[in-house]
Design an enzyme around this catalytic site. Structure first.
Site, PDB file in Angstrom:
ATOM      1  N   GLY A 164      57.492  56.949 -25.848  1.00 42.02           N
ATOM      2  CA  GLY A 164      56.310  56.167 -25.506  1.00 42.02           C
ATOM      3  C   GLY A 164      55.127  56.853 -26.154  1.00 42.02           C
ATOM      4  O   GLY A 164      55.268  57.436 -27.232  1.00 42.02           O
ATOM      5  N   GLU A 165      53.974  56.814 -25.500  1.00 38.91           N
ATOM      6  CA  GLU A 165      52.822  57.536 -26.032  1.00 38.91           C
ATOM      7  C   GLU A 165      52.579  58.781 -25.191  1.00 38.91           C
ATOM      8  O   GLU A 165      52.308  58.686 -23.992  1.00 38.91           O
ATOM      9  CB  GLU A 165      51.574  56.643 -26.041  1.00 38.91           C
ATOM     10  CG  GLU A 165      51.338  55.966 -27.356  1.00 38.91           C
ATOM     11  CD  GLU A 165      51.463  56.907 -28.556  1.00 38.91           C
ATOM     12  OE1 GLU A 165      52.300  56.617 -29.431  1.00 38.91           O
ATOM     13  OE2 GLU A 165      50.763  57.938 -28.620  1.00 38.91           O
ATOM     14  N   SER A 166      52.632  59.934 -25.826  1.00 38.46           N
ATOM     15  CA  SER A 166      52.538  61.185 -25.065  1.00 38.46           C
ATOM     16  C   SER A 166      51.184  61.330 -24.372  1.00 38.46           C
ATOM     17  O   SER A 166      51.108  61.867 -23.266  1.00 38.46           O
ATOM     18  CB  SER A 166      52.795  62.380 -25.985  1.00 38.46           C
ATOM     19  OG  SER A 166      51.918  62.361 -27.095  1.00 38.46           O
ATOM     20  N   CYS A 201      61.335  62.187 -27.837  1.00 35.65           N
ATOM     21  CA  CYS A 201      60.123  61.836 -28.598  1.00 35.65           C
ATOM     22  C   CYS A 201      58.847  62.187 -27.833  1.00 35.65           C
ATOM     23  O   CYS A 201      58.486  63.353 -27.760  1.00 35.65           O
ATOM     24  CB  CYS A 201      60.166  60.369 -29.031  1.00 35.65           C
ATOM     25  SG  CYS A 201      58.936  60.001 -30.296  1.00 35.65           S
ATOM     26  N   ARG A 206      52.674  66.524 -33.272  1.00 34.04           N
ATOM     27  CA  ARG A 206      52.793  65.076 -33.040  1.00 34.04           C
ATOM     28  C   ARG A 206      52.760  64.323 -34.377  1.00 34.04           C
ATOM     29  O   ARG A 206      52.090  64.746 -35.310  1.00 34.04           O
ATOM     30  CB  ARG A 206      51.646  64.581 -32.153  1.00 34.04           C
ATOM     31  CG  ARG A 206      51.631  65.218 -30.774  1.00 34.04           C
ATOM     32  CD  ARG A 206      50.421  64.725 -29.976  1.00 34.04           C
ATOM     33  NE  ARG A 206      50.469  63.281 -29.805  1.00 34.04           N
ATOM     34  CZ  ARG A 206      49.390  62.520 -29.678  1.00 34.04           C
ATOM     35  NH1 ARG A 206      48.189  63.043 -29.733  1.00 34.04           N
ATOM     36  NH2 ARG A 206      49.512  61.223 -29.519  1.00 34.04           N
ATOM     37  N   ILE A 227      60.726  57.419 -34.634  1.00 36.72           N
ATOM     38  CA  ILE A 227      59.586  56.513 -34.610  1.00 36.72           C
ATOM     39  C   ILE A 227      58.299  57.302 -34.391  1.00 36.72           C
ATOM     40  O   ILE A 227      58.102  57.859 -33.310  1.00 36.72           O
ATOM     41  CB  ILE A 227      59.775  55.441 -33.522  1.00 36.72           C
ATOM     42  CG1 ILE A 227      60.974  54.556 -33.904  1.00 36.72           C
ATOM     43  CG2 ILE A 227      58.518  54.590 -33.368  1.00 36.72           C
ATOM     44  CD1 ILE A 227      61.357  53.554 -32.880  1.00 36.72           C
ATOM     45  N   ARG A 228      57.463  57.378 -35.422  1.00 37.02           N
ATOM     46  CA  ARG A 228      56.246  58.193 -35.349  1.00 37.02           C
ATOM     47  C   ARG A 228      56.612  59.520 -34.654  1.00 37.02           C
ATOM     48  O   ARG A 228      55.927  59.977 -33.741  1.00 37.02           O
ATOM     49  CB  ARG A 228      55.139  57.466 -34.566  1.00 37.02           C
ATOM     50  CG  ARG A 228      54.503  56.309 -35.339  1.00 37.02           C
ATOM     51  CD  ARG A 228      53.546  55.507 -34.479  1.00 37.02           C
ATOM     52  NE  ARG A 228      52.615  56.324 -33.752  1.00 37.02           N
ATOM     53  CZ  ARG A 228      51.364  56.607 -34.134  1.00 37.02           C
ATOM     54  NH1 ARG A 228      50.884  56.093 -35.247  1.00 37.02           N
ATOM     55  NH2 ARG A 228      50.604  57.363 -33.399  1.00 37.02           N
ATOM     56  N   HIS A 279      65.233  58.997 -30.972  1.00 43.55           N
ATOM     57  CA  HIS A 279      65.428  58.151 -29.781  1.00 43.55           C
ATOM     58  C   HIS A 279      66.897  57.831 -29.546  1.00 43.55           C
ATOM     59  O   HIS A 279      67.366  56.764 -29.969  1.00 43.55           O
ATOM     60  CB  HIS A 279      64.654  56.846 -29.932  1.00 43.55           C
ATOM     61  CG  HIS A 279      63.176  57.016 -29.901  1.00 43.55           C
ATOM     62  ND1 HIS A 279      62.485  57.195 -28.730  1.00 43.55           N
ATOM     63  CD2 HIS A 279      62.254  57.072 -30.893  1.00 43.55           C
ATOM     64  CE1 HIS A 279      61.200  57.331 -28.995  1.00 43.55           C
ATOM     65  NE2 HIS A 279      61.025  57.267 -30.307  1.00 43.55           N
ATOM     66  N   GLU A 296      68.187  56.739 -27.061  1.00 45.73           N
ATOM     67  CA  GLU A 296      68.301  55.615 -26.112  1.00 45.73           C
ATOM     68  C   GLU A 296      68.262  54.252 -26.810  1.00 45.73           C
ATOM     69  O   GLU A 296      68.443  53.229 -26.168  1.00 45.73           O
ATOM     70  CB  GLU A 296      67.182  55.707 -25.057  1.00 45.73           C
ATOM     71  CG  GLU A 296      65.766  55.389 -25.546  1.00 45.73           C
ATOM     72  CD  GLU A 296      65.052  56.559 -26.231  1.00 45.73           C
ATOM     73  OE1 GLU A 296      65.730  57.548 -26.600  1.00 45.73           O
ATOM     74  OE2 GLU A 296      63.820  56.471 -26.414  1.00 45.73           O
TER      75      GLU A 296
END
Lengths: 192, 300
Positions: A54-56, A86, A113, A141-142, A176, A178
């Site tokens: 997600g977004e940290s 991630c 990051r 992903i990023r 990821h 998952e």
């Protein structure tokens, strides 16, 4: 006796982790109940825990706001397993090299990051992971990269940089596991 | 292990849809400059949507609405560490290519801007960047996914501050999926023909019991309660356009909407979150809006 698996659900790809945990448990003949964690008071009931992608910045902010952060630290201090992927890796690290993220210091690595670039640089690739017989199809992903490894054990590298590590009860990946329907990393983290 | 960087698979469906999944449970905020982007990141936005003017201002101003100045988009990209999205006009492949070249993480092919093509949407599969598109119903959503959209959002009625149409569109999508679930194979095929939706996606949706991509809410969300309502209707996350920087206190409103999405099913916490945050954007009730001023009918 059924296990209780918590997925930190303040933000991120929660249902994907829930499905992967259920699939890994089924492969081991374990019965598991997955609960989503959006508030304090639930982590202490959990036998194992996942922090999703997600977004940290968002996840770290909400973990502190809801008082979940200290509970996750206690979970790991008690030696109970945690898988962090991630954004989860960033939040769990000892240092994110970014004051916008409050790290939980659950594993002894520092991270950068978005080290692989922006979304246009996101990629999928076959990855050899220590402990797995066959390569793992990894989706980055990023993604963050681990730039310094203290006491943690490196399980996989990409382009010479660590992307999967284990430190005591914590297993963490910059990709990821998952997202692909292959639950072998969840298996490694929780059931092996 | 193949570590030749040229061999890497980028811009695949898995990578695009995966990016969209990372936004789940989050709030994506419209910003028009770096100062607003800074505030959005600080209050907990998962991403920002860069555009020239927020929808409420586009409505007031009239005229042709186009993509933002790429220099402004790049400034926003430099300012924040979270993903930055950009809006292109419907069917405007070149605006989308320009946005992709600036480095945006996702492109919104948006009805908020003036459509550039009244018959075709962008062929989104040709891009490395993932796309999000608006939809008012399931047929529209599946057409956009067929064109390559990695995320669907309700259209709602942007810039109004009235959540009514976002609710309407989300209910349309959910109710159609529930109906499909109860249908036989041949009934689903017929439904696909009648709704101009690709049959394979109709079957996939029916079997999954949800859209095959992430489904956000957008268009008219102005308060923490609005955001919670859209989560209650099964959305995966929220876009807030004019609702943050059109509010009396954007920082308080932004913080509250982020917390409301996490606590959408806890009324006591929502009461606390919604208290003392200043007034929301004034807005225009959807029912009072003349048909020709509605944006949701663009690009279906």
């Amino acid at each position: 006796m059924s296990l209780t698996a918590g997925v930190v659900a303040v933000q991120g790809d929660v249902s994907e982790h829930a499905a992967a945990i259920e699939s890994a448990a089924a492969a081991h003949g374990e019965s598991v109940e997955v609960v989503e964690i959006r508030e304090s008071g639930i982590v202490p009931e959990c036998d194992l825990l996942a922090i999703p992608g997600g977004e940290s910045t968002t996840i770290s902010r909400l973990l502190a706001r809801e008082g979940i952060d200290e509970e996750v630290k206690s979970h790991v201090a008690e030696g109970k397993p945690l898988l962090a992927t991630c954004a989860g890796l960033i939040v769990s690290s000892s240092d994110a090299n970014d004051d916008r993220v409050e790290t939980l210091d659950l594993l002894d690595v520092s991270v950068q990051r978005n080290a692989f670039g922006r979304q246009k640089d996101s990629f999928e690739a076959e990855l050899d992971v220590d402990g797995l017989d066959e390569p793992f199809h990894a989706v980055f992903i990023r993604a963050p990269v681990i730039d310094e490894v203290g006491d943690a054990e490196v399980l996989a590298t990409w382009d010479g940089r660590p992307v999967a590590v284990r430190d005591g009860p914590v297993l963490s990946t910059s990709f990821h596991p998952e997202l692909t329907g292959d639950s072998r990393i969840h298996d490694l983290a929780f059931f092996e | 292990m193949p570590e030749d960087l040229e061999d890497l698979k980028r811009g695949t469906e898995l990578v695009k849809r995966g990016f969209a999944k990372m936004q789940k449970g989050g709030v994506i905020m419209d910003v028009v400059n770096r100062e607003q982007a800074r505030i959005a990141e600080d209050v907990g936005a998962v991403a920002v949507m860069s555009l020239e003017a927020v929808p409420a201002d586009i409505r007031k101003r009239g005229g042709v609405a186009r993509m933002a100045d790429p220099a402004d988009v790049e400034e926003i990209i430099d300012e924040v560490s979270i993903p930055v999205m950009g809006k292109s006009r419907i069917g405007h492949t070149k605006e989308a290519e320009i946005l992709e070249a600036t480095g945006v993480d996702m492109i919104d092919e948006s009805e908020v801007l003036t459509p550039a093509d009244d018959r075709y949407h962008i062929d989104k599969r040709e891009f490395t960047a993932p796309f999000v598109c608006g939809a008012r119903n399931l047929g529209e959503a599946l057409r956009r996914i067929d064109e390559g959209a990695a995320m669907i959002r309700t259209k709602g009625e942007a810039g109004t501050g009235d959540v009514n149409q976002a609710v309407h569109h989300q209910r349309n999508i959910k109710s159609a999926i529930r109906k499909l679930e109860g249908m036989t194979h041949e009934e689903r095929e017929k439904w696909a023909r009648e709704h101009e939706a690709p049959a394979d996606l109709v079957h996939e949706t029916a079997e999954m019991g949800r859209l095959p991509v992430v489904n956000f809410a957008a268009g008219g969300i102005a308060t923490p309660a609005d955001a919670a309502l859209m989560m209650h209707h099964g959305c995966d996350g929220i876009f807030v356009g004019s609702g943050i920087f059109g509010a009396e206190d954007p920082e308080a409103m932004g913080t509250a909407i982020v917390e409301a999405v996490n606590n959408w099913d806890d009324p006591e916490k929502l009461a606390e979150i919604s208290s003392n945050i200043g007034s929301g954007m004034k807005g225009d009730a959807n029912a009072d809006l003349p048909e020709e001023e509605k944006m949701q009918g663009r690009g279906v």
